[in-house]
Design a protein around this motif. Structure first.
Motif, PDB file in Angstrom:
ATOM      1  N   GLU A 150      -6.630  19.299-101.377  1.00 13.61           N
ATOM      2  CA  GLU A 150      -7.834  18.607-101.816  1.00 13.61           C
ATOM      3  C   GLU A 150      -7.489  17.637-102.959  1.00 13.61           C
ATOM      4  O   GLU A 150      -7.542  18.003-104.129  1.00 13.61           O
ATOM      5  N   PRO A 151      -7.127  16.411-102.624  1.00 13.90           N
ATOM      6  CA  PRO A 151      -6.786  15.441-103.673  1.00 13.90           C
ATOM      7  C   PRO A 151      -8.033  14.918-104.380  1.00 13.90           C
ATOM      8  O   PRO A 151      -9.112  14.800-103.777  1.00 13.90           O
ATOM      9  N   GLY A 152      -7.842  14.573-105.640  1.00 15.35           N
ATOM     10  CA  GLY A 152      -8.863  13.823-106.349  1.00 15.35           C
ATOM     11  C   GLY A 152      -8.646  12.344-106.088  1.00 15.35           C
ATOM     12  O   GLY A 152      -8.283  11.945-104.980  1.00 15.35           O
ATOM     13  N   ALA A 153      -8.850  11.512-107.110  1.00 19.16           N
ATOM     14  CA  ALA A 153      -8.672  10.064-106.947  1.00 19.16           C
ATOM     15  C   ALA A 153      -7.204   9.701-107.149  1.00 19.16           C
ATOM     16  O   ALA A 153      -6.630   9.965-108.205  1.00 19.16           O
ATOM     17  N   PHE A 154      -6.614   9.104-106.118  1.00 24.18           N
ATOM     18  CA  PHE A 154      -5.212   8.690-106.184  1.00 24.18           C
ATOM     19  C   PHE A 154      -5.113   7.175-106.084  1.00 24.18           C
ATOM     20  O   PHE A 154      -5.962   6.524-105.472  1.00 24.18           O
ATOM     21  N   ARG A 155      -4.069   6.651-106.657  1.00 27.16           N
ATOM     22  CA  ARG A 155      -3.869   5.204-106.713  1.00 27.16           C
ATOM     23  C   ARG A 155      -3.313   4.729-105.377  1.00 27.16           C
ATOM     24  O   ARG A 155      -2.113   4.486-105.221  1.00 27.16           O
ATOM     25  N   THR A 156      -4.212   4.603-104.415  1.00 28.28           N
ATOM     26  CA  THR A 156      -3.844   4.194-103.064  1.00 28.28           C
ATOM     27  C   THR A 156      -4.767   3.047-102.639  1.00 28.28           C
ATOM     28  O   THR A 156      -5.608   2.582-103.402  1.00 28.28           O
ATOM     29  N   ALA A 157      -4.618   2.631-101.389  1.00 28.96           N
ATOM     30  CA  ALA A 157      -5.465   1.561-100.852  1.00 28.96           C
ATOM     31  C   ALA A 157      -6.703   2.120-100.157  1.00 28.96           C
ATOM     32  O   ALA A 157      -7.388   1.385 -99.432  1.00 28.96           O
ATOM     33  N   PHE A 158      -7.015   3.397-100.385  1.00 31.08           N
ATOM     34  CA  PHE A 158      -8.141   4.015 -99.683  1.00 31.08           C
ATOM     35  C   PHE A 158      -9.432   3.220 -99.880  1.00 31.08           C
ATOM     36  O   PHE A 158     -10.156   2.925 -98.930  1.00 31.08           O
ATOM     37  N   PHE A 159      -9.736   2.854-101.126  1.00 26.43           N
ATOM     38  CA  PHE A 159     -10.987   2.143-101.394  1.00 26.43           C
ATOM     39  C   PHE A 159     -10.949   0.711-100.865  1.00 26.43           C
ATOM     40  O   PHE A 159     -11.998   0.103-100.630  1.00 26.43           O
ATOM     41  N   ASP A 160      -9.772   0.179-100.678  1.00 24.25           N
ATOM     42  CA  ASP A 160      -9.648  -1.169-100.119  1.00 24.25           C
ATOM     43  C   ASP A 160      -9.938  -1.178 -98.622  1.00 24.25           C
ATOM     44  O   ASP A 160     -10.300  -2.218 -98.060  1.00 24.25           O
ATOM     45  N   ALA A 161      -9.738  -0.027 -97.984  1.00 21.42           N
ATOM     46  CA  ALA A 161      -9.864   0.044 -96.529  1.00 21.42           C
ATOM     47  C   ALA A 161     -11.150   0.745 -96.078  1.00 21.42           C
ATOM     48  O   ALA A 161     -11.299   1.066 -94.902  1.00 21.42           O
TER      49      ALA A 161
END
Length: 279
Positions: free
Chosen positions: A177-188
């Motif tokens: 269960e990850p929290g907020a990670f510095r990925t492109a998730f919100f970009d996609a």
């Protein structure tokens, strides 16, 4: 001992972090995603260790084709990582059927089909690990994220069931269960094309047009990958693992609130039992 990993969504984010950590460890990996470009660049860094697999987990036909391509390697898979995911923002009433199906095909049915593909081989060997990447959203949804949260909650309940069914066979199931990670998730992220004005003050605040990804999330995907690879090699298999200090805080708060509510209403809860004289 060398491990063989099968990782979906391996071209970016936590999936990439896991793949990179496993390969750096000297393991082998089948790295899968819808596009092979980023995967090939990673595979080229580790010749002989990584096999690139083009796979769309939302498409049953793509999964069947991919499984046929790696049929000779399924007996060797030690760890399946269901990481590929799909994000969708909408109030429940705003949800579009086609988007909801895509979401569930990716976040639920894709992992189910892949678990069903590898489990016969793990059962035959009496060993193996399945890591299903969930989200803190499965614990409690954010406003406007009900469909995404429900898909991750479904994945967790299925993972709980699979774990109970296969543990005696030497197979472990981990829910991450990850929290907020510095990925492109919100970009996609995908979002409703049919917004309803009455939800502007609630779900509307979290519509994709109102989200700016500043890439300042606390979670480090490479650290997450290293953490999970280390756990597997050390033989540690937590059934549920929160990743990130924000995940720890959020999940702890939700569990505390749930316990407080359960306690506050326990008198009402008990009123629905047959009385002792009626039993």
């Amino acid at each position: 001992m060398e491990k063989v990993w099968f990782i979906t969504g391996a071209s970016s984010g936590i999936g990439y972090g896991i793949a990179q950590a496993a390969l750096e460890r000297g393991d082998k990996a089948i790295i899968a995603a819808r596009s092979k470009d980023k995967l090939q660049a990673l595979a080229d860094r580790f010749p002989g260790q990584a096999q690139v697999l083009v796979l769309d987990v939302s498409d049953a036909g793509s999964i069947a084709q991919a499984m046929s391509q790696i049929a000779d390697r399924l007996d060797d898979v030690d760890v399946l990582v269901n990481n590929a995911g799909y994000g969708y923002r909408a109030a429940v009433e705003e949800g579009e059927d086609s988007e909801i199906r895509k979401l569930y095909d990716t976040n639920v049915w894709g992992p189910v089909r892949l678990m069903k593909a590898v489990l016969p081989h793990m059962r035959a060997r009496k060993q193996g690990t399945i890591i299903n990447i969930s989200s803190i959203a499965a614990v409690r949804p954010g406003v406007g994220s009900g469909y995404y949260s429900s898909s991750k909650a479904a994945l967790e309940r299925l993972s709980d069931a699979v774990s109970d069914e296969v543990q005696h066979l030497g197979i472990h199931v981990m829910i991450v269960e990850p929290g907020a990670f510095r990925t492109a998730f919100f970009d996609a992220l995908h979002g409703t094309k049919e917004p309803i004005g009455d939800y502007d003050a609630t779900a509307g605040k979290n519509r994709i047009e109102n989200i700016v990804n500043h890439h300042d999330q606390p979670g480090n995907p490479e650290a997450a990958g290293q953490c999970l690879v280390d756990l597997i090699h050390k033989g540690f298999f937590p059934h549920r693992l929160a990743l990130g200090s924000d995940a720890l805080q959020f999940i702890s708060q939700q569990l505390t609130q749930r316990q407080e509510e359960l306690t506050a209403w326990q008198g009402i809860s008990r009123q629905t039992d047959f009385s002792k004289s009626e039993s």
